[in-house]
Structure formats: C-alpha cells, structure tokens
Design an enzyme around this catalytic site. Structure first.
Site, short mmCIF file in Angstrom:
data_model
loop_
_atom_site.label_atom_id
_atom_site.label_comp_id
_atom_site.label_asym_id
_atom_site.label_seq_id
_atom_site.Cartn_x
_atom_site.Cartn_y
_atom_site.Cartn_z
N ASP A 1 0.87 -1.17 0.00
CA ASP A 1 0.00 0.00 0.00
C ASP A 1 0.91 1.23 0.00
O ASP A 1 1.48 1.59 1.03
CB ASP A 1 -0.90 -0.02 1.24
CG ASP A 1 -1.68 1.29 1.42
OD1 ASP A 1 -1.74 2.08 0.46
OD2 ASP A 1 -2.22 1.49 2.52
N LYS B 1 2.58 11.63 -3.37
CA LYS B 1 1.67 10.80 -4.16
C LYS B 1 0.60 11.66 -4.84
O LYS B 1 0.11 11.32 -5.91
CB LYS B 1 1.01 9.77 -3.23
CG LYS B 1 0.00 8.85 -3.90
CD LYS B 1 -0.53 7.85 -2.90
CE LYS B 1 -1.69 7.06 -3.42
NZ LYS B 1 -2.19 6.10 -2.43
N GLU C 1 -7.32 0.74 -4.41
CA GLU C 1 -7.25 0.63 -2.95
C GLU C 1 -8.54 0.12 -2.32
O GLU C 1 -8.50 -0.80 -1.49
CB GLU C 1 -6.84 1.99 -2.36
CG GLU C 1 -5.38 2.31 -2.64
CD GLU C 1 -5.04 3.78 -2.43
OE1 GLU C 1 -5.92 4.54 -1.97
OE2 GLU C 1 -3.89 4.17 -2.74
N ASP D 1 -13.24 4.75 1.58
CA ASP D 1 -11.79 4.80 1.76
C ASP D 1 -11.33 6.26 1.81
O ASP D 1 -11.27 6.94 0.79
CB ASP D 1 -11.12 4.06 0.59
CG ASP D 1 -9.59 4.02 0.73
OD1 ASP D 1 -9.06 4.60 1.69
OD2 ASP D 1 -8.93 3.40 -0.13
#
Length: 641
Positions: A22, A86, A188, A213
């Site tokens: 992850d 990211k 994800e 999420d």
C-alpha cells in the site's frame, strides 16, 4: 516492550513470493500471505511499526532518509523533506491540484521541460514524484526482505480507484526504477474489500459491500458484489485530491490565525515555524479521534512568543465540515451508478486513517443508515488486500477472482463527429473489445483513429485522449475496407488501442498477407477526478437531448455522404451534362451543406424530414441528368456504328 517476530518458516517459499504494498500518501505498508495460517500478514519495519511514513528526506551530508528517520528531522530540514508526493504523481505542474499544493508544502515544486510537476532540493537536485515513490517502494521491499530473509522481486501495488492512466503508469515506473516488478496495480478500495471479504467467503458467502476509503491524500468510494470468492466492482467514484492532508492544512491555518490574533505576528512565511505547526496539527487531529479535547503547545514559535491553545473535537468538526461534506455526493453517485439503492448495501467498510475521526464515522452512518464495519484495521486493510491478490498471482490462493471496473466510457470518433463507445463505463477490467469499421468515402487510403473518454453523444463534448492514423489502405469503394478497432484495458487500468486492416484481399493482390496494424498505448494522458465527475454529471443532465441530437447528426452525416457521392458523379459525367443541370444540382448541394453546417455548429437544428426531402430531390435531379448522359453516350455509340 516485547513484539513477536514471525519467522520466515511461517511464510510460503514459492519460487516467486509476491508481496502486497500500500503506497499511501501519508503512510505505506507491506504485507504477504502467511502459508501456515492462510491469512495475509503485515510485515513490521525495523522500528517495530506496522506502517512506515511515506516521507523521504535528503540531508546536507548526502544521506537519503526514508520513513520515521525522515519524519523526525523534518522540522530542521523542511525544504528537503518530501511528503504527500503521491498527490503529485503523474500530474502536470499547471494542474489545479498541483497549484493548490504549491503554498501548502515547505518544499519546492517546479515544472520540468515537458511541464510535469517535479521536486527540487535546496542544492538544486531534481526528483520526480515517481522517484520519491520508488524510494518508498524500495524501503517496503527491504522491510519484506528483512522479515522473509530472501530476495523479493515481485509485488502488487495499490492506487486510488480514480487514478488515471498517467498516474498508474507513473506508479509502475516508480517500482521498476528500484528493481521491483509490479505484477498488478489494483484499486485501494478493491484491495480493502479483498481483506474484508476473503475472511468471510466461507461464512456468509455473499453480500454487497460499500468501501468508504478516506486516506491521507485521496478519497474513494466503491461498491462491490462479493459472492463465493468473486469480487466484482459494481461502480466507483471519488476524489484524488481530498484527504487528511487537507484537514492538516485547515488546522495549520487555524493555528496561524489564532497566533496572529493573539500577538499580531504573521509567521505563515516562516518555514521552520510552519513545519512545527504542521506536526502539532497532525498530532492534535489524531488525538481528537479518541479524546474530546487536546492542547497544542509550541514554545518559542517566534522569538519569545509561544503557542498554547486548546482545541476541541467540536471545533475540529466545525472547521473541517466542508471537507467531510465533499464525500457525500460521490457516495450517492456511486450507488446510482451501481444501479442500487442505499438499502441494498449490506455492509459499509471503513478504510484509511481519516475514518478514525468520529465525525466522519457519524456522517457515514447517517448516509447509509447503518453502523459501518471496523472489522479490518483501516490503516492495514489495503496492504492486506494487495497481499491476497499477490497470493492469487503466486498460486497460493485459488478461490478468489477480482473484477475491477473502468470509470468512464471509451470509444472513437466516427463519421460526422459522433462518439462510438466500445467499452461502457463501469465495465469490468481487464477487458478487450473489437468493433469493425469502414471508410466513408470512395478511394479513402487512410483513417484517423481519434480515441475519446466520456459519456456524451458527440465527440466535441468528450475528452480526446489520443489519436493515430492507419495508412496504406488500398483505394476502393467506400464501405469496402474492413478496419478492426480493438480496445484493451489491462488489469492495471492502462488502455491500448489497435487498428488493423482486415480486408480479405485476393491472393494475387500486392496487399495479400501484408499486415497493416497501428496501435497506441495511452499512458501519458488521463482525466482528473473533477473532469470525470463533470462528464458524468453532464451526461446525466443531457441524456434526453443527446439522444435527440444524435438523430440530427446521423441525418446530417448521411446527407453529407450523399452530397459527396453527387459531387463525384458531376466530376465523372459533368462534361456531358447541361450547364443548367449542373448549376441546379450544385446549388442544391450548397443548400444541403449549409443545413449540415447549421446542425453541427448548433446554429439551427433543421427538421430531418425537410433535410431528407432536399437530399432526395438532389439525388433525383442527379439521376435524371445521368440518365440523359447515358442516353447521349448510347446515341454517340450508335452513330459510330
């Protein structure tokens, strides 16, 4: 304090161990399938922690620090400590999201020679967000190797569901740069559903799961149908620039404003002070998930001035409510896209560190009308799911099938500016679709393939994401060449489009057996989540009018082709036609083309019946003129005899 170290014997010694990573905005984690327990297990780093901060720092003595060591020194070295990168991966410098981040981070973001967002240290060294991602992935690789005591070369890496092609490819490049072969990039929320569902497939067997999420940098909502080991994503939505980092920014500004109101001093441009406040803000945010009040205490923040203030959970909720509310509409749209109602959702799964915040849990509970599940650790679920997918690819797990989806329809432009979708949105990937097309006019020797993403009838209302040309098509009548267009989306969500001339040429033809194929891999382009959502909203809003408009455009395209045919006929037989006949036909062609132009430019939607009447009249006059030419030719032939 004691901690249990899992010995390497507990893990599979397959020829290719596949780890799950992850790669998070705030923290990263690595997991692998335990061969004894048949369960995925998080691998601890050298500090004994199950997650590693996604932070990379470059020191003055040319050291590269990753994770906790990088975080610890960030206060004294903020300009060379890179976090939350990211959010920049696969983005252009001028992207709205990048421009928002410029003033919210202590490090320097600049454009490179092709306009991508890159990072610059104080010494002038330039790194791409992919480089930083690669360093973090390398750290995860080393954590796994230290625990498993053998070399690791293969991984499954997770990305936000709404990452576009460019961002997915950039993530794969990050891994490749450090010698890690990414076998699969998975979304994800899908990974989290795997972690949740695999433990239950033997118990209750099936169910419709909503995965909420909310992480450090991104928000995703996905609806999955789990049935006997098959995980099918029904729909997905989200925001790739909404997460805990935004909550930190709101809280930092609150603290800065509080200090200014008390002292009259503005320290928003003092990087060292702001970095200290950022760390205190993050700590306070985390504490308020378990207590109702906390204290922010920063001595000597500016010369002899200090920050000492209380912050309550209620205050944090109030100042961040606009951010929390941004999750509501994507959830509603995702449920609609899945063709479900809220009551159809069997379970809501919380993933990501931000879902520990009580206010977010309350909003989710109110939204779905049921208490969300906390069956999996929100910080670890994604890595555990990636490890399960890795075990599937390694052959350790055989009863799990993962079906993910593409967020937008994909297709090409066909004659007259009409969008012809080949892959509808929310189609399960990997997927491969082929459709046959042909030429629209006689003698056409090439076709331009223009690839679009979107939901609208006309290409001008969709997003052009790539184009290429298939040339060297032998001249022939329109409609004769057989052009096969193939759209393929791989399991990583990366698109490849191929066009091939499949016309069955005779064996004595010079073109017989000669391959004529061109293709394009769409890895340098993509849509932001705002563009995706805007397209879907506009499609829903204009659904009925688009259906009607398509009819007008199809009639216009037919009329244009017949006008072209008539012009070709005049060129062929014009020498033997009466000038008055040719002039009359040309005037009719001109009038029809004016109507076609009006329709395509949205000036006037002419009645298709009237347009067809004019086309029929033009064709009739042309046929009468050609009959006269044929009669003349016959007469001339008879006279020669």
């Amino acid at each position: 304090m004691l901690r249990r170290i899992v010995t390497p014997k507990s893990f599979s010694r397959f020829k290719h161990t596949v780890i799950g990573i992850d790669l998070g905005t705030t923290n990263s984690a690595v997991a692998v399938m335990n061969n004894l327990t048949k369960q995925p297990t998080i691998l601890e780093n050298e500090e004994g922690r199950r997650t590693t901060p996604s932070i990379v720092a470059f020191t003055t003595d040319e050291q590269t620090l990753v994770g906790l060591p990088a975080k610890r020194q960030s206060i004294i070295n903020p300009e060379n400590t890179f976090f939350a990168t990211k959010r920049l991966i696969g983005r252009k410098f001028l992207d709205q999201e990048v421009q928002q981040d410029l003033n919210n981070v202590p490090y320097k973001i600049i454009p490179n020679n092709v306009g991508d967002a890159v990072l610059e240290t104080t010494s002038g060294q330039v790194y791409t967000p992919s480089d930083i991602g690669g360093i973090i992935l390398q750290k995860m690789k080393h954590v796994a190797e230290a625990q498993l005591e053998h070399e690791i070369n293969h991984a499954v890496v997770t990305v936000p569901a709404y990452f576009n092609d460019s961002q997915r490819q950039a993530t794969k490049n990050s891994a490749k740069s450090v010698g890690l072969n990414v076998l699969r990039v998975i979304n994800e929320p899908t990974a989290a559903a795997l972690a949740y569902g695999c433990d239950r497939t033997q118990k209750d067997g099936s169910g419709i799961i909503a995965v909420f999420d909310f992480g450090g940098g991104t928000f995703d909502i996905s609806i999955l149908d789990i049935e006997e080991g098959v995980f099918e994503v029904r729909a997905t939505n989200g925001n790739t620039h909404l997460g805990g980092e935004d909550f930190d920014i709101v809280l930092v500004n609150h603290i800065l404003n509080h200090f200014k109101s008390k002292t009259g001093i503005d320290i928003s441009n003092e990087r060292l002070a702001v970095q200290r406040i950022r760390e205190a803000a993050e700590k306070a945010k985390i504490e308020l998930s378990t207590v109702s009040e906390t204290e922010i205490n920063l001595p000597f923040i500016h010369e002899h001035s200090h920050i000492k203030m209380k912050l309550t959970e209620e205050e944090l909720d109030a100042m961040t409510l606009p951010l929390i509310e941004k999750t509501i509409e994507p959830v509603k749209k995702c449920i609609r896209d899945a063709e479900l109602k809220i009551k159809d959702i069997d379970q809501v799964l919380l993933v990501g560190g931000m879902t520990r915040m009580p206010k977010i849990r309350k909003v989710v509970e109110d939204l779905f009308g049921k208490k969300p599940s906390t069956a999996v650790n929100p910080d670890e679920a994604v890595a555990l799911g990636a490890a399960i997918q890795g075990a599937v690819l390694a052959g350790q797990v055989k009863n799990v099938v993962l079906l993910d989806v593409t967020p937008l329809s994909l297709g090409i432009e066909t004659y007259g500016g009409i969008f012809s979708p080949l892959i509808p949105r929310n189609s399960a990937v990997p997927i491969k679709k082929q459709q046959m097309f042909s030429t629209a006019v006689d003698g056409q020797t090439g076709v331009e393939i223009r690839v679009y993403q979107g939901e609208r009838t006309l290409v001008k209302d969709n997003k052009l994401i790539g184009n290429f040309k298939l040339s060297n098509i032998p001249q022939g009548p329109k409609g004769t060449p057989q052009i096969a267009v193939v759209f393929e989306i791989d399991a990583d969500g990366i698109i490849n489009v191929t066009a091939a001339d499949r016309t069955p040429y005779p064996e004595d033809s010079e073109h017989y057996g000669k391959p004529n194929t061109v293709s394009i891999s769409l890895t340098e382009v993509g849509l932001t989540d705002e563009e995706v959502q805007k397209m879907i909203d506009e499609s829903n809003k204009n659904k009925d009018s688009d259906v009607e408009l398509r009819k007008y455009f199809e009639h216009a395209s037919r009329a244009e082709i017949l006008c072209t045919d008539t012009e070709v006929a005049i060129l062929q037989f014009g020498k033997l036609m009466e000038e008055s006949e040719k002039e009359s036909i040309r005037q009719q062609i001109s009038g029809i083309k004016k109507m076609i132009s009006d329709i395509r430019d949205n000036k006037e939607l002419h009645d298709p019946t009237k347009l067809n009447e004019k086309v029929n009249k033009m064709q009739q006059e042309c046929m009468e003129a050609i009959k006269k030419v044929a009669a003349k030719q016959q007469q001339m032939s008879n006279e020669k005899e």
